[in-house]
Scaffold this motif. Structure first.
Motif, PDB file in Angstrom:
ATOM      1  N   GLU A 637      -2.072 -14.079 -23.371  1.00 24.15           N
ATOM      2  CA  GLU A 637      -2.726 -13.352 -22.275  1.00 24.15           C
ATOM      3  C   GLU A 637      -3.749 -14.250 -21.576  1.00 24.15           C
ATOM      4  OE1 GLU A 637      -4.427  -9.948 -24.132  1.00 24.15           O
ATOM      5  OE2 GLU A 637      -2.489  -9.119 -24.753  1.00 24.15           O
ATOM      6  N   LEU A 638      -4.503 -15.011 -22.365  1.00 24.04           N
ATOM      7  CA  LEU A 638      -5.503 -15.915 -21.790  1.00 24.04           C
ATOM      8  C   LEU A 638      -4.843 -17.008 -20.966  1.00 24.04           C
ATOM      9  CD1 LEU A 638      -7.864 -16.279 -24.885  1.00 24.04           C
ATOM     10  CD2 LEU A 638      -8.443 -15.161 -22.733  1.00 24.04           C
ATOM     11  N   ARG A 639      -3.726 -17.527 -21.438  1.00 20.68           N
ATOM     12  CA  ARG A 639      -3.022 -18.582 -20.686  1.00 20.68           C
ATOM     13  C   ARG A 639      -2.626 -18.077 -19.310  1.00 20.68           C
ATOM     14  NH1 ARG A 639      -0.825 -19.584 -25.881  1.00 20.68           N
ATOM     15  NH2 ARG A 639      -1.409 -21.666 -26.653  1.00 20.68           N
ATOM     16  N   ALA A 640      -2.138 -16.841 -19.272  1.00 23.16           N
ATOM     17  CA  ALA A 640      -1.713 -16.275 -17.994  1.00 23.16           C
ATOM     18  C   ALA A 640      -2.916 -15.920 -17.122  1.00 23.16           C
ATOM     19  CB  ALA A 640      -0.854 -15.039 -18.244  1.00 23.16           C
ATOM     20  N   GLN A 641      -3.925 -15.290 -17.717  1.00 21.47           N
ATOM     21  CA  GLN A 641      -5.073 -14.820 -16.946  1.00 21.47           C
ATOM     22  C   GLN A 641      -5.865 -15.969 -16.338  1.00 21.47           C
ATOM     23  OE1 GLN A 641      -7.684 -12.304 -19.212  1.00 21.47           O
ATOM     24  NE2 GLN A 641      -9.192 -12.085 -17.561  1.00 21.47           N
ATOM     25  N   TYR A 642      -6.047 -17.066 -17.114  1.00 19.57           N
ATOM     26  CA  TYR A 642      -6.884 -18.174 -16.655  1.00 19.57           C
ATOM     27  C   TYR A 642      -6.063 -19.417 -16.298  1.00 19.57           C
ATOM     28  CZ  TYR A 642     -10.680 -15.217 -18.236  1.00 19.57           C
ATOM     29  OH  TYR A 642     -11.544 -14.168 -18.383  1.00 19.57           O
ATOM     30  N   GLN A 643      -4.777 -19.200 -16.127  1.00 18.11           N
ATOM     31  CA  GLN A 643      -3.878 -20.260 -15.638  1.00 18.11           C
ATOM     32  C   GLN A 643      -4.127 -21.589 -16.371  1.00 18.11           C
ATOM     33  OE1 GLN A 643      -4.598 -20.318 -11.412  1.00 18.11           O
ATOM     34  NE2 GLN A 643      -3.647 -18.321 -11.070  1.00 18.11           N
ATOM     35  N   ILE A 644      -4.021 -21.519 -17.682  1.00 16.94           N
ATOM     36  CA  ILE A 644      -4.240 -22.705 -18.510  1.00 16.94           C
ATOM     37  C   ILE A 644      -3.064 -23.666 -18.350  1.00 16.94           C
ATOM     38  CG2 ILE A 644      -4.494 -23.553 -20.876  1.00 16.94           C
ATOM     39  CD1 ILE A 644      -5.827 -20.914 -21.578  1.00 16.94           C
ATOM     40  N   VAL A 645      -3.391 -24.907 -18.016  1.00 15.02           N
ATOM     41  CA  VAL A 645      -2.365 -25.946 -17.866  1.00 15.02           C
ATOM     42  C   VAL A 645      -2.793 -27.148 -18.698  1.00 15.02           C
ATOM     43  CG1 VAL A 645      -1.111 -27.443 -16.285  1.00 15.02           C
ATOM     44  CG2 VAL A 645      -1.858 -25.169 -15.524  1.00 15.02           C
ATOM     45  N   ALA A 646      -1.911 -27.622 -19.547  1.00 18.75           N
ATOM     46  CA  ALA A 646      -2.186 -28.813 -20.364  1.00 18.75           C
ATOM     47  C   ALA A 646      -1.343 -29.975 -19.863  1.00 18.75           C
ATOM     48  CB  ALA A 646      -1.877 -28.524 -21.831  1.00 18.75           C
ATOM     49  N   PHE A 647      -1.877 -31.173 -19.962  1.00 19.59           N
ATOM     50  CA  PHE A 647      -1.150 -32.383 -19.582  1.00 19.59           C
ATOM     51  C   PHE A 647      -1.040 -33.296 -20.807  1.00 19.59           C
ATOM     52  CE2 PHE A 647      -3.501 -31.093 -15.669  1.00 19.59           C
ATOM     53  CZ  PHE A 647      -2.389 -30.641 -14.950  1.00 19.59           C
ATOM     54  N   PRO A 648      -0.214 -32.893 -21.787  1.00 17.33           N
ATOM     55  CA  PRO A 648      -0.120 -33.683 -23.023  1.00 17.33           C
ATOM     56  C   PRO A 648       0.405 -35.094 -22.791  1.00 17.33           C
ATOM     57  CG  PRO A 648       1.587 -31.993 -22.935  1.00 17.33           C
ATOM     58  CD  PRO A 648       0.654 -31.706 -21.822  1.00 17.33           C
ATOM     59  N   GLU A 649       1.250 -35.264 -21.749  1.00 21.80           N
ATOM     60  CA  GLU A 649       1.794 -36.600 -21.493  1.00 21.80           C
ATOM     61  C   GLU A 649       0.693 -37.570 -21.059  1.00 21.80           C
ATOM     62  OE1 GLU A 649       1.556 -34.353 -17.756  1.00 21.80           O
ATOM     63  OE2 GLU A 649       2.405 -33.887 -19.737  1.00 21.80           O
ATOM     64  N   ARG A 650      -0.306 -37.069 -20.329  1.00 28.60           N
ATOM     65  CA  ARG A 650      -1.433 -37.917 -19.935  1.00 28.60           C
ATOM     66  C   ARG A 650      -2.260 -38.300 -21.168  1.00 28.60           C
ATOM     67  NH1 ARG A 650      -3.852 -34.794 -14.568  1.00 28.60           N
ATOM     68  NH2 ARG A 650      -1.883 -34.660 -13.408  1.00 28.60           N
ATOM     69  N   LEU A 651      -2.485 -37.314 -22.014  1.00 26.69           N
ATOM     70  CA  LEU A 651      -3.250 -37.588 -23.223  1.00 26.69           C
ATOM     71  C   LEU A 651      -2.516 -38.588 -24.103  1.00 26.69           C
ATOM     72  CD1 LEU A 651      -5.625 -37.082 -25.113  1.00 26.69           C
ATOM     73  CD2 LEU A 651      -4.428 -35.063 -25.997  1.00 26.69           C
ATOM     74  N   GLU A 652      -1.223 -38.423 -24.228  1.00 19.63           N
ATOM     75  CA  GLU A 652      -0.440 -39.342 -25.055  1.00 19.63           C
ATOM     76  C   GLU A 652      -0.512 -40.765 -24.505  1.00 19.63           C
ATOM     77  OE1 GLU A 652       3.969 -39.530 -27.141  1.00 19.63           O
ATOM     78  OE2 GLU A 652       3.679 -38.324 -25.337  1.00 19.63           O
TER      79      GLU A 652
END
Length: 660
Positions: A637-652
């Motif tokens: 629900e939090l991911r949808a509500q606060y539009q959480i986006v991760a960029f794991p490829e950048r971190l890697e």
């Protein structure tokens, strides 16, 4: 509902660690700090922010770089969810919740004094101790004992007494006898002077106010009167010398005073011990055979590190004759008794850091370290630019004097007078009515009277009201830590509402989980028992006889006095004392055994066979099973509500190009 396995303090601590700052070094030319590795509610999360939170929790010593990198990859999603939870908590008013603010205030007040100590005073106190440890100061003092809550008249009398003694000593010039004056002017306890010659004192030997004065004087100088927790002192310094190294000694001791003992008899035994030592006998064996000091016999006579100032001259004179570790004295008599003393070791320091480490251990055990509250408040008051409004205080004293038969709380001040500021700190005014109320609560006597030591008490108490804000200003890291704790409290309460309480309240979901796997919720074999304790075996045996004759165990205390009775149901017989129940049948007793320092018996009342739980009996287990499901649902629900986006490829990519 919160499960038993969850600890509120542990969770909050972990939440704080998520956002605490840390150091991080890596090689490579490119600066990845500003690289965005995620986004929450339109706000970019940089590698720098992620990195600081990740490294707040200490890593295991043997973790490889590859393991650490994988842990940081896994941490990315957890951190983004946490950021979303802080936003959600703020939007829903959790940061302003009165219960949370109260707990935050409590945490800050518990933390603020240790924080000042660690961040400012520890090094100051240690530096001072190191510097002073290199010298010893020969001191005599006159002590006029006063109570901490002494009246102004008592403190004035003590001060003037010492001024008189000081004048008499200085007027005598070279003929001045400070010890005689100490005998004349010092207070007495059990007929003995409380002043006198203290010998050579070193750093940490005396309370800090006394040490401060002693180390400020040159040989031949006498102080002005000053106060410690013991009363008012006058100190005379007769010599300053380089610190003599501490030495560790052991002794063999022979009583020479008291009934049925004599110096002659003690010397005869000492000579026998000395003869054995001279022939090469083992020191510990001789100690064990001869010493009459029961406190040191088990430690081969060890009397510890000796500072010469703390022992009588005749004792120091004799032990000073031995110079090398392993050497021992001839038998000698002191006012303590007859001794043979061995030098075990001489304290040396390999480096300045070694000295600091040893003195830091000493410092932590000194009152000045434990009682840092006064020093903290002094610095807080200085940082808060305190101001004492003497004109208002003069009005207070005038009214108090004019109405000497009236208790402080009843003094007739006008409304205008009561509203006048008497003390200002950190821009906050405290008026006369506040001071009057403070004094009234602490005044003693009939009528209740003001005493001047209340002024410092009042200033310190009002400094405590602004200490958190001043500390945040003086130490930005403390402000950051407080904010992170505030976040942790808010997120904890939000999680309690969204997961634990939610899971417990969604009974339809709970019943679905229960019905889907009823075999999961079963009781194993259980044992219902009673524990009986008493002062004696005979009392327990009498109780067992009564129960075996038909008296219900629940009623045994009505028939046998002195019985402590407890009952419960347990799932296994592995742990003590329940292992005593192994092999018993229902309605049988164990034999008597010791439990919590009392004779004890267990009575096996019933063996409950395995069976399936009802929904009510399984409720807590079902809630615990549902909580991780609900937690995952809430995260989605939090991911949808606060539009959480991760960029794991950048971190890697970053992790592949840096050196941890």
């Amino acid at each position: 509902m919160q499960t038993e396995s969850l600890s509120k303090n542990a969770i909050i601590l972990s939440l704080i660690l998520l956002l605490s700052g840390c150091s991080f070094f890596y090689s490579g030319k490119k600066d990845y700090n500003k690289t965005v590795v995620g986004n929450v509610n339109g706000n970019d999360i940089t590698f720098k922010e992620l990195r600081a939170s990740f490294y707040a929790s200490p890593l295991l010593e043997d973790e490889s770089d590859e393991v650490v990198k994988q842990e940081m990859m896994d941490f990315l999603d957890l951190y983004l969810i946490y950021v979303a939870k802080t936003i959600d908590a703020r939007e829903n008013g959790y940061f302003d919740d009165e219960e949370i603010l109260s707990e935050l205030q409590s945490y800050q007040m518990q933390s603020v004094f240790p924080y000042w100590l660690e961040m400012r005073f520890r090094e100051e106190l240690l530096d001072e101790l190191v510097d002073r440890s290199k010298k010893e100061v020969g001191t005599m003092h006159i002590l006029v004992s006063t109570r901490e809550d002494a009246t102004p008249a008592d403190t004035t009398r003590a001060y003037e007494t010492l001024l008189e003694a000081r004048h008499e000593f200085l007027s005598a010039g070279e003929e001045g006898d400070f010890l005689a004056l100490s005998e004349k002017y010092s207070s007495r306890q059990r007929g003995q002077s409380m002043g006198g010659d203290l010998g050579f004192i070193s750093a940490g030997w005396a309370v800090k106010p006394f040490e401060d004065v002693a180390y400020s004087l040159q040989p031949g100088e006498v102080s002005m009167p000053f106060r410690t927790s013991f009363g008012y002192h006058l100190v005379y310094v007769y010599d300053v010398r380089d610190k003599q190294p501490d030495r560790n000694y052991s002794h063999i001791f022979f009583q020479s005073r008291g009934p049925n003992v004599s110096v002659e008899a003690a010397m005869v035994r000492a000579d026998s011990a000395f003869a054995q030592l001279s022939e090469g006998a083992n020191w510990a064996d001789v100690v064990n055979t001869f010493t009459e000091d029961g406190d040191t016999r088990a430690n081969a006579g060890d009397i510890g590190w000796i500072q010469p100032a703390r022992y009588q001259p005749i004792f120091i004179e004799n032990i000073s004759k031995i110079e090398e570790p392993g050497e021992f004295t001839n038998p000698f008599e002191s006012e303590y008794g007859v001794h043979i003393v061995r030098l075990d070791s001489v304290r040396t320091f390999e480096s300045e850091q070694h000295l600091r480490d040893e003195l830091y251990t000493l410092l932590r055990n000194l009152p000045r370290y434990r009682e840092n509250r006064t020093f903290t408040l002094q610095n807080v008051r200085k940082a808060g630019n305190e101001s004492w409004h003497q004109d208002t205080f003069d009005q207070f004293i005038a009214v108090h004097t004019e109405n000497h038969a009236t208790s402080v709380g009843e003094l007739p001040f006008s409304e205008e007078q009561l509203n006048k500021p008497i003390y200002t700190i950190d821009g906050r005014d405290f008026d006369l009515s506040d001071f009057k109320a403070f004094v009234s609560e602490r005044a003693s006597g009939t009528p209740a009277r003001f005493s001047y030591n209340m002024i410092e008490q009042y200033k310190n108490s009002r400094a405590e009201k602004v200490i958190v804000n001043i500390t945040k200003r003086e130490f930005p890291d403390f402000a950051d830590l407080s904010e992170r704790y505030h976040e942790g409290l808010a997120v904890f309460k939000l999680t309690e509402h969204q997961v634990w309480n939610y899971a417990a309240q969604d009974t339809s979901r709970l019943r679905q989980i229960f019905e889907a796997d009823r075999d999961r919720y079963r009781f194993g074999t259980r044992y219902r028992y009673f524990r009986l304790s008493a002062d004696s075996d005979s009392t327990l045996n009498a109780a067992a006889d009564k129960i075996n004759s038909g008296v219900p165990v629940e009623e045994i205390r009505e028939h046998i006095s002195g019985i402590i009775l407890r009952t419960d149901t347990i799932n296994n017989l592995i742990d003590f004392p329940f292992d005593h129940l192994e092999g018993l049948q229902e309605n049988e007793f164990t034999s008597v055994f010791e439990f919590r320092n009392r004779p004890t018996k267990l009575y096996l009342a019933e063996i409950l066979e395995p069976r399936q739980m009802t929904f009510d009996e399984a409720f807590n287990r079902v809630v615990a099973d549902f909580q991780p499901i609900r937690d995952q649902e809430w995260n989605d629900e939090l991911r949808a509500q606060y539009q959480i986006v991760a960029f794991p490829e950048r971190l890697e990519q970053i992790l592949n190009n840096i050196e941890l």
